[in-house]
Design a protein around this motif. Structure first.
Motif, PDB file in Angstrom:
ATOM      1  N   SER A   3     -73.343  -1.845  58.992  1.00  0.00           N
ATOM      2  CA  SER A   3     -73.329  -1.194  57.680  1.00  0.00           C
ATOM      3  C   SER A   3     -74.401  -1.789  56.788  1.00  0.00           C
ATOM      4  O   SER A   3     -74.770  -2.945  56.938  1.00  0.00           O
ATOM      5  N   LYS A   4     -74.899  -0.965  55.885  1.00  0.00           N
ATOM      6  CA  LYS A   4     -75.851  -1.392  54.871  1.00  0.00           C
ATOM      7  C   LYS A   4     -75.308  -0.945  53.531  1.00  0.00           C
ATOM      8  O   LYS A   4     -74.680   0.103  53.430  1.00  0.00           O
ATOM      9  N   GLU A   5     -75.555  -1.747  52.512  1.00  0.00           N
ATOM     10  CA  GLU A   5     -75.061  -1.438  51.182  1.00  0.00           C
ATOM     11  C   GLU A   5     -76.173  -1.580  50.161  1.00  0.00           C
ATOM     12  O   GLU A   5     -77.075  -2.387  50.330  1.00  0.00           O
ATOM     13  N   ALA A   6     -76.059  -0.793  49.112  1.00  0.00           N
ATOM     14  CA  ALA A   6     -76.950  -0.929  47.962  1.00  0.00           C
ATOM     15  C   ALA A   6     -76.082  -0.851  46.719  1.00  0.00           C
ATOM     16  O   ALA A   6     -75.102  -0.100  46.679  1.00  0.00           O
ATOM     17  N   LEU A   7     -76.415  -1.627  45.719  1.00  0.00           N
ATOM     18  CA  LEU A   7     -75.665  -1.672  44.470  1.00  0.00           C
ATOM     19  C   LEU A   7     -76.572  -1.259  43.323  1.00  0.00           C
ATOM     20  O   LEU A   7     -77.676  -1.785  43.179  1.00  0.00           O
ATOM     21  N   ALA A  14     -71.207   1.577  37.823  1.00  0.00           N
ATOM     22  CA  ALA A  14     -71.927   1.043  38.980  1.00  0.00           C
ATOM     23  C   ALA A  14     -71.685   1.974  40.154  1.00  0.00           C
ATOM     24  O   ALA A  14     -70.676   2.678  40.209  1.00  0.00           O
ATOM     25  N   VAL A  15     -72.609   1.975  41.101  1.00  0.00           N
ATOM     26  CA  VAL A  15     -72.458   2.746  42.333  1.00  0.00           C
ATOM     27  C   VAL A  15     -72.790   1.833  43.499  1.00  0.00           C
ATOM     28  O   VAL A  15     -73.810   1.144  43.496  1.00  0.00           O
ATOM     29  N   VAL A  31     -69.538   4.903  46.379  1.00  0.00           N
ATOM     30  CA  VAL A  31     -68.379   4.376  45.667  1.00  0.00           C
ATOM     31  C   VAL A  31     -68.754   4.265  44.194  1.00  0.00           C
ATOM     32  O   VAL A  31     -69.601   3.455  43.831  1.00  0.00           O
ATOM     33  N   GLY A  32     -68.152   5.113  43.364  1.00  0.00           N
ATOM     34  CA  GLY A  32     -68.391   5.066  41.924  1.00  0.00           C
ATOM     35  C   GLY A  32     -67.419   4.089  41.283  1.00  0.00           C
ATOM     36  O   GLY A  32     -66.233   4.087  41.611  1.00  0.00           O
ATOM     37  N   ALA A  33     -67.913   3.261  40.386  1.00  0.00           N
ATOM     38  CA  ALA A  33     -67.063   2.234  39.772  1.00  0.00           C
ATOM     39  C   ALA A  33     -67.401   2.073  38.294  1.00  0.00           C
ATOM     40  O   ALA A  33     -68.498   2.404  37.857  1.00  0.00           O
ATOM     41  N   SER A  34     -66.439   1.555  37.561  1.00  0.00           N
ATOM     42  CA  SER A  34     -66.683   1.209  36.160  1.00  0.00           C
ATOM     43  C   SER A  34     -66.715  -0.310  36.042  1.00  0.00           C
ATOM     44  O   SER A  34     -66.053  -1.015  36.806  1.00  0.00           O
TER      45      SER A  34
END
Length: 107
Positions: A3-7, A14-15, A31-34
């Motif tokens: 897996s790879k992730e980007a923030l 934040a996504v 993943v949408g976040a507050s």
């Protein structure tokens, strides 16, 4: 599984973008976040929305237990804590406490 992730952080949200690969198949998740709390070295986010590509049948957690661990905190309402790690380079490094993962982003 790989897996790879980007923030991406754009206050007040934040996504987290995740690319999961299993063999020659892949699945994209946004993943949408507050932002819940921000300090000098920590950021807490709350998962508010999940969008995934349609290849969900290719990633059956009952057959691939590593997927369950990788996804267990990406549920609506989950709180994730990111700790910013100081570095001597131009990279921004952070550690997801709940996921036990360190990630670095370069310019």
């Amino acid at each position: 599984m790989e897996s790879k992730e980007a923030l991406t952080i754009s206050e007040p949200s934040a996504v987290i973008s995740v690319l999961e690969r299993l063999g020659d198949k892949e699945r994209h998740v946004a993943v949408g976040a507050s932002l819940v709390d921000i300090s000098h070295s920590r950021i807490k986010i709350k998962v508010e929305d999940l969008q995934a590509s349609t290849h969900t049948e290719l990633f059956d957690v009952s057959r691939h237990s590593e997927l369950l661990f990788a996804r267990q905190y990406f549920r609506l309402g989950s709180i994730l804590s990111l700790v910013v790690i100081p570095t001597n380079s131009e990279a921004l490094c952070y550690y997801f406490l709940e996921l036990d993962r360190m990630r670095c982003m370069n310019k």
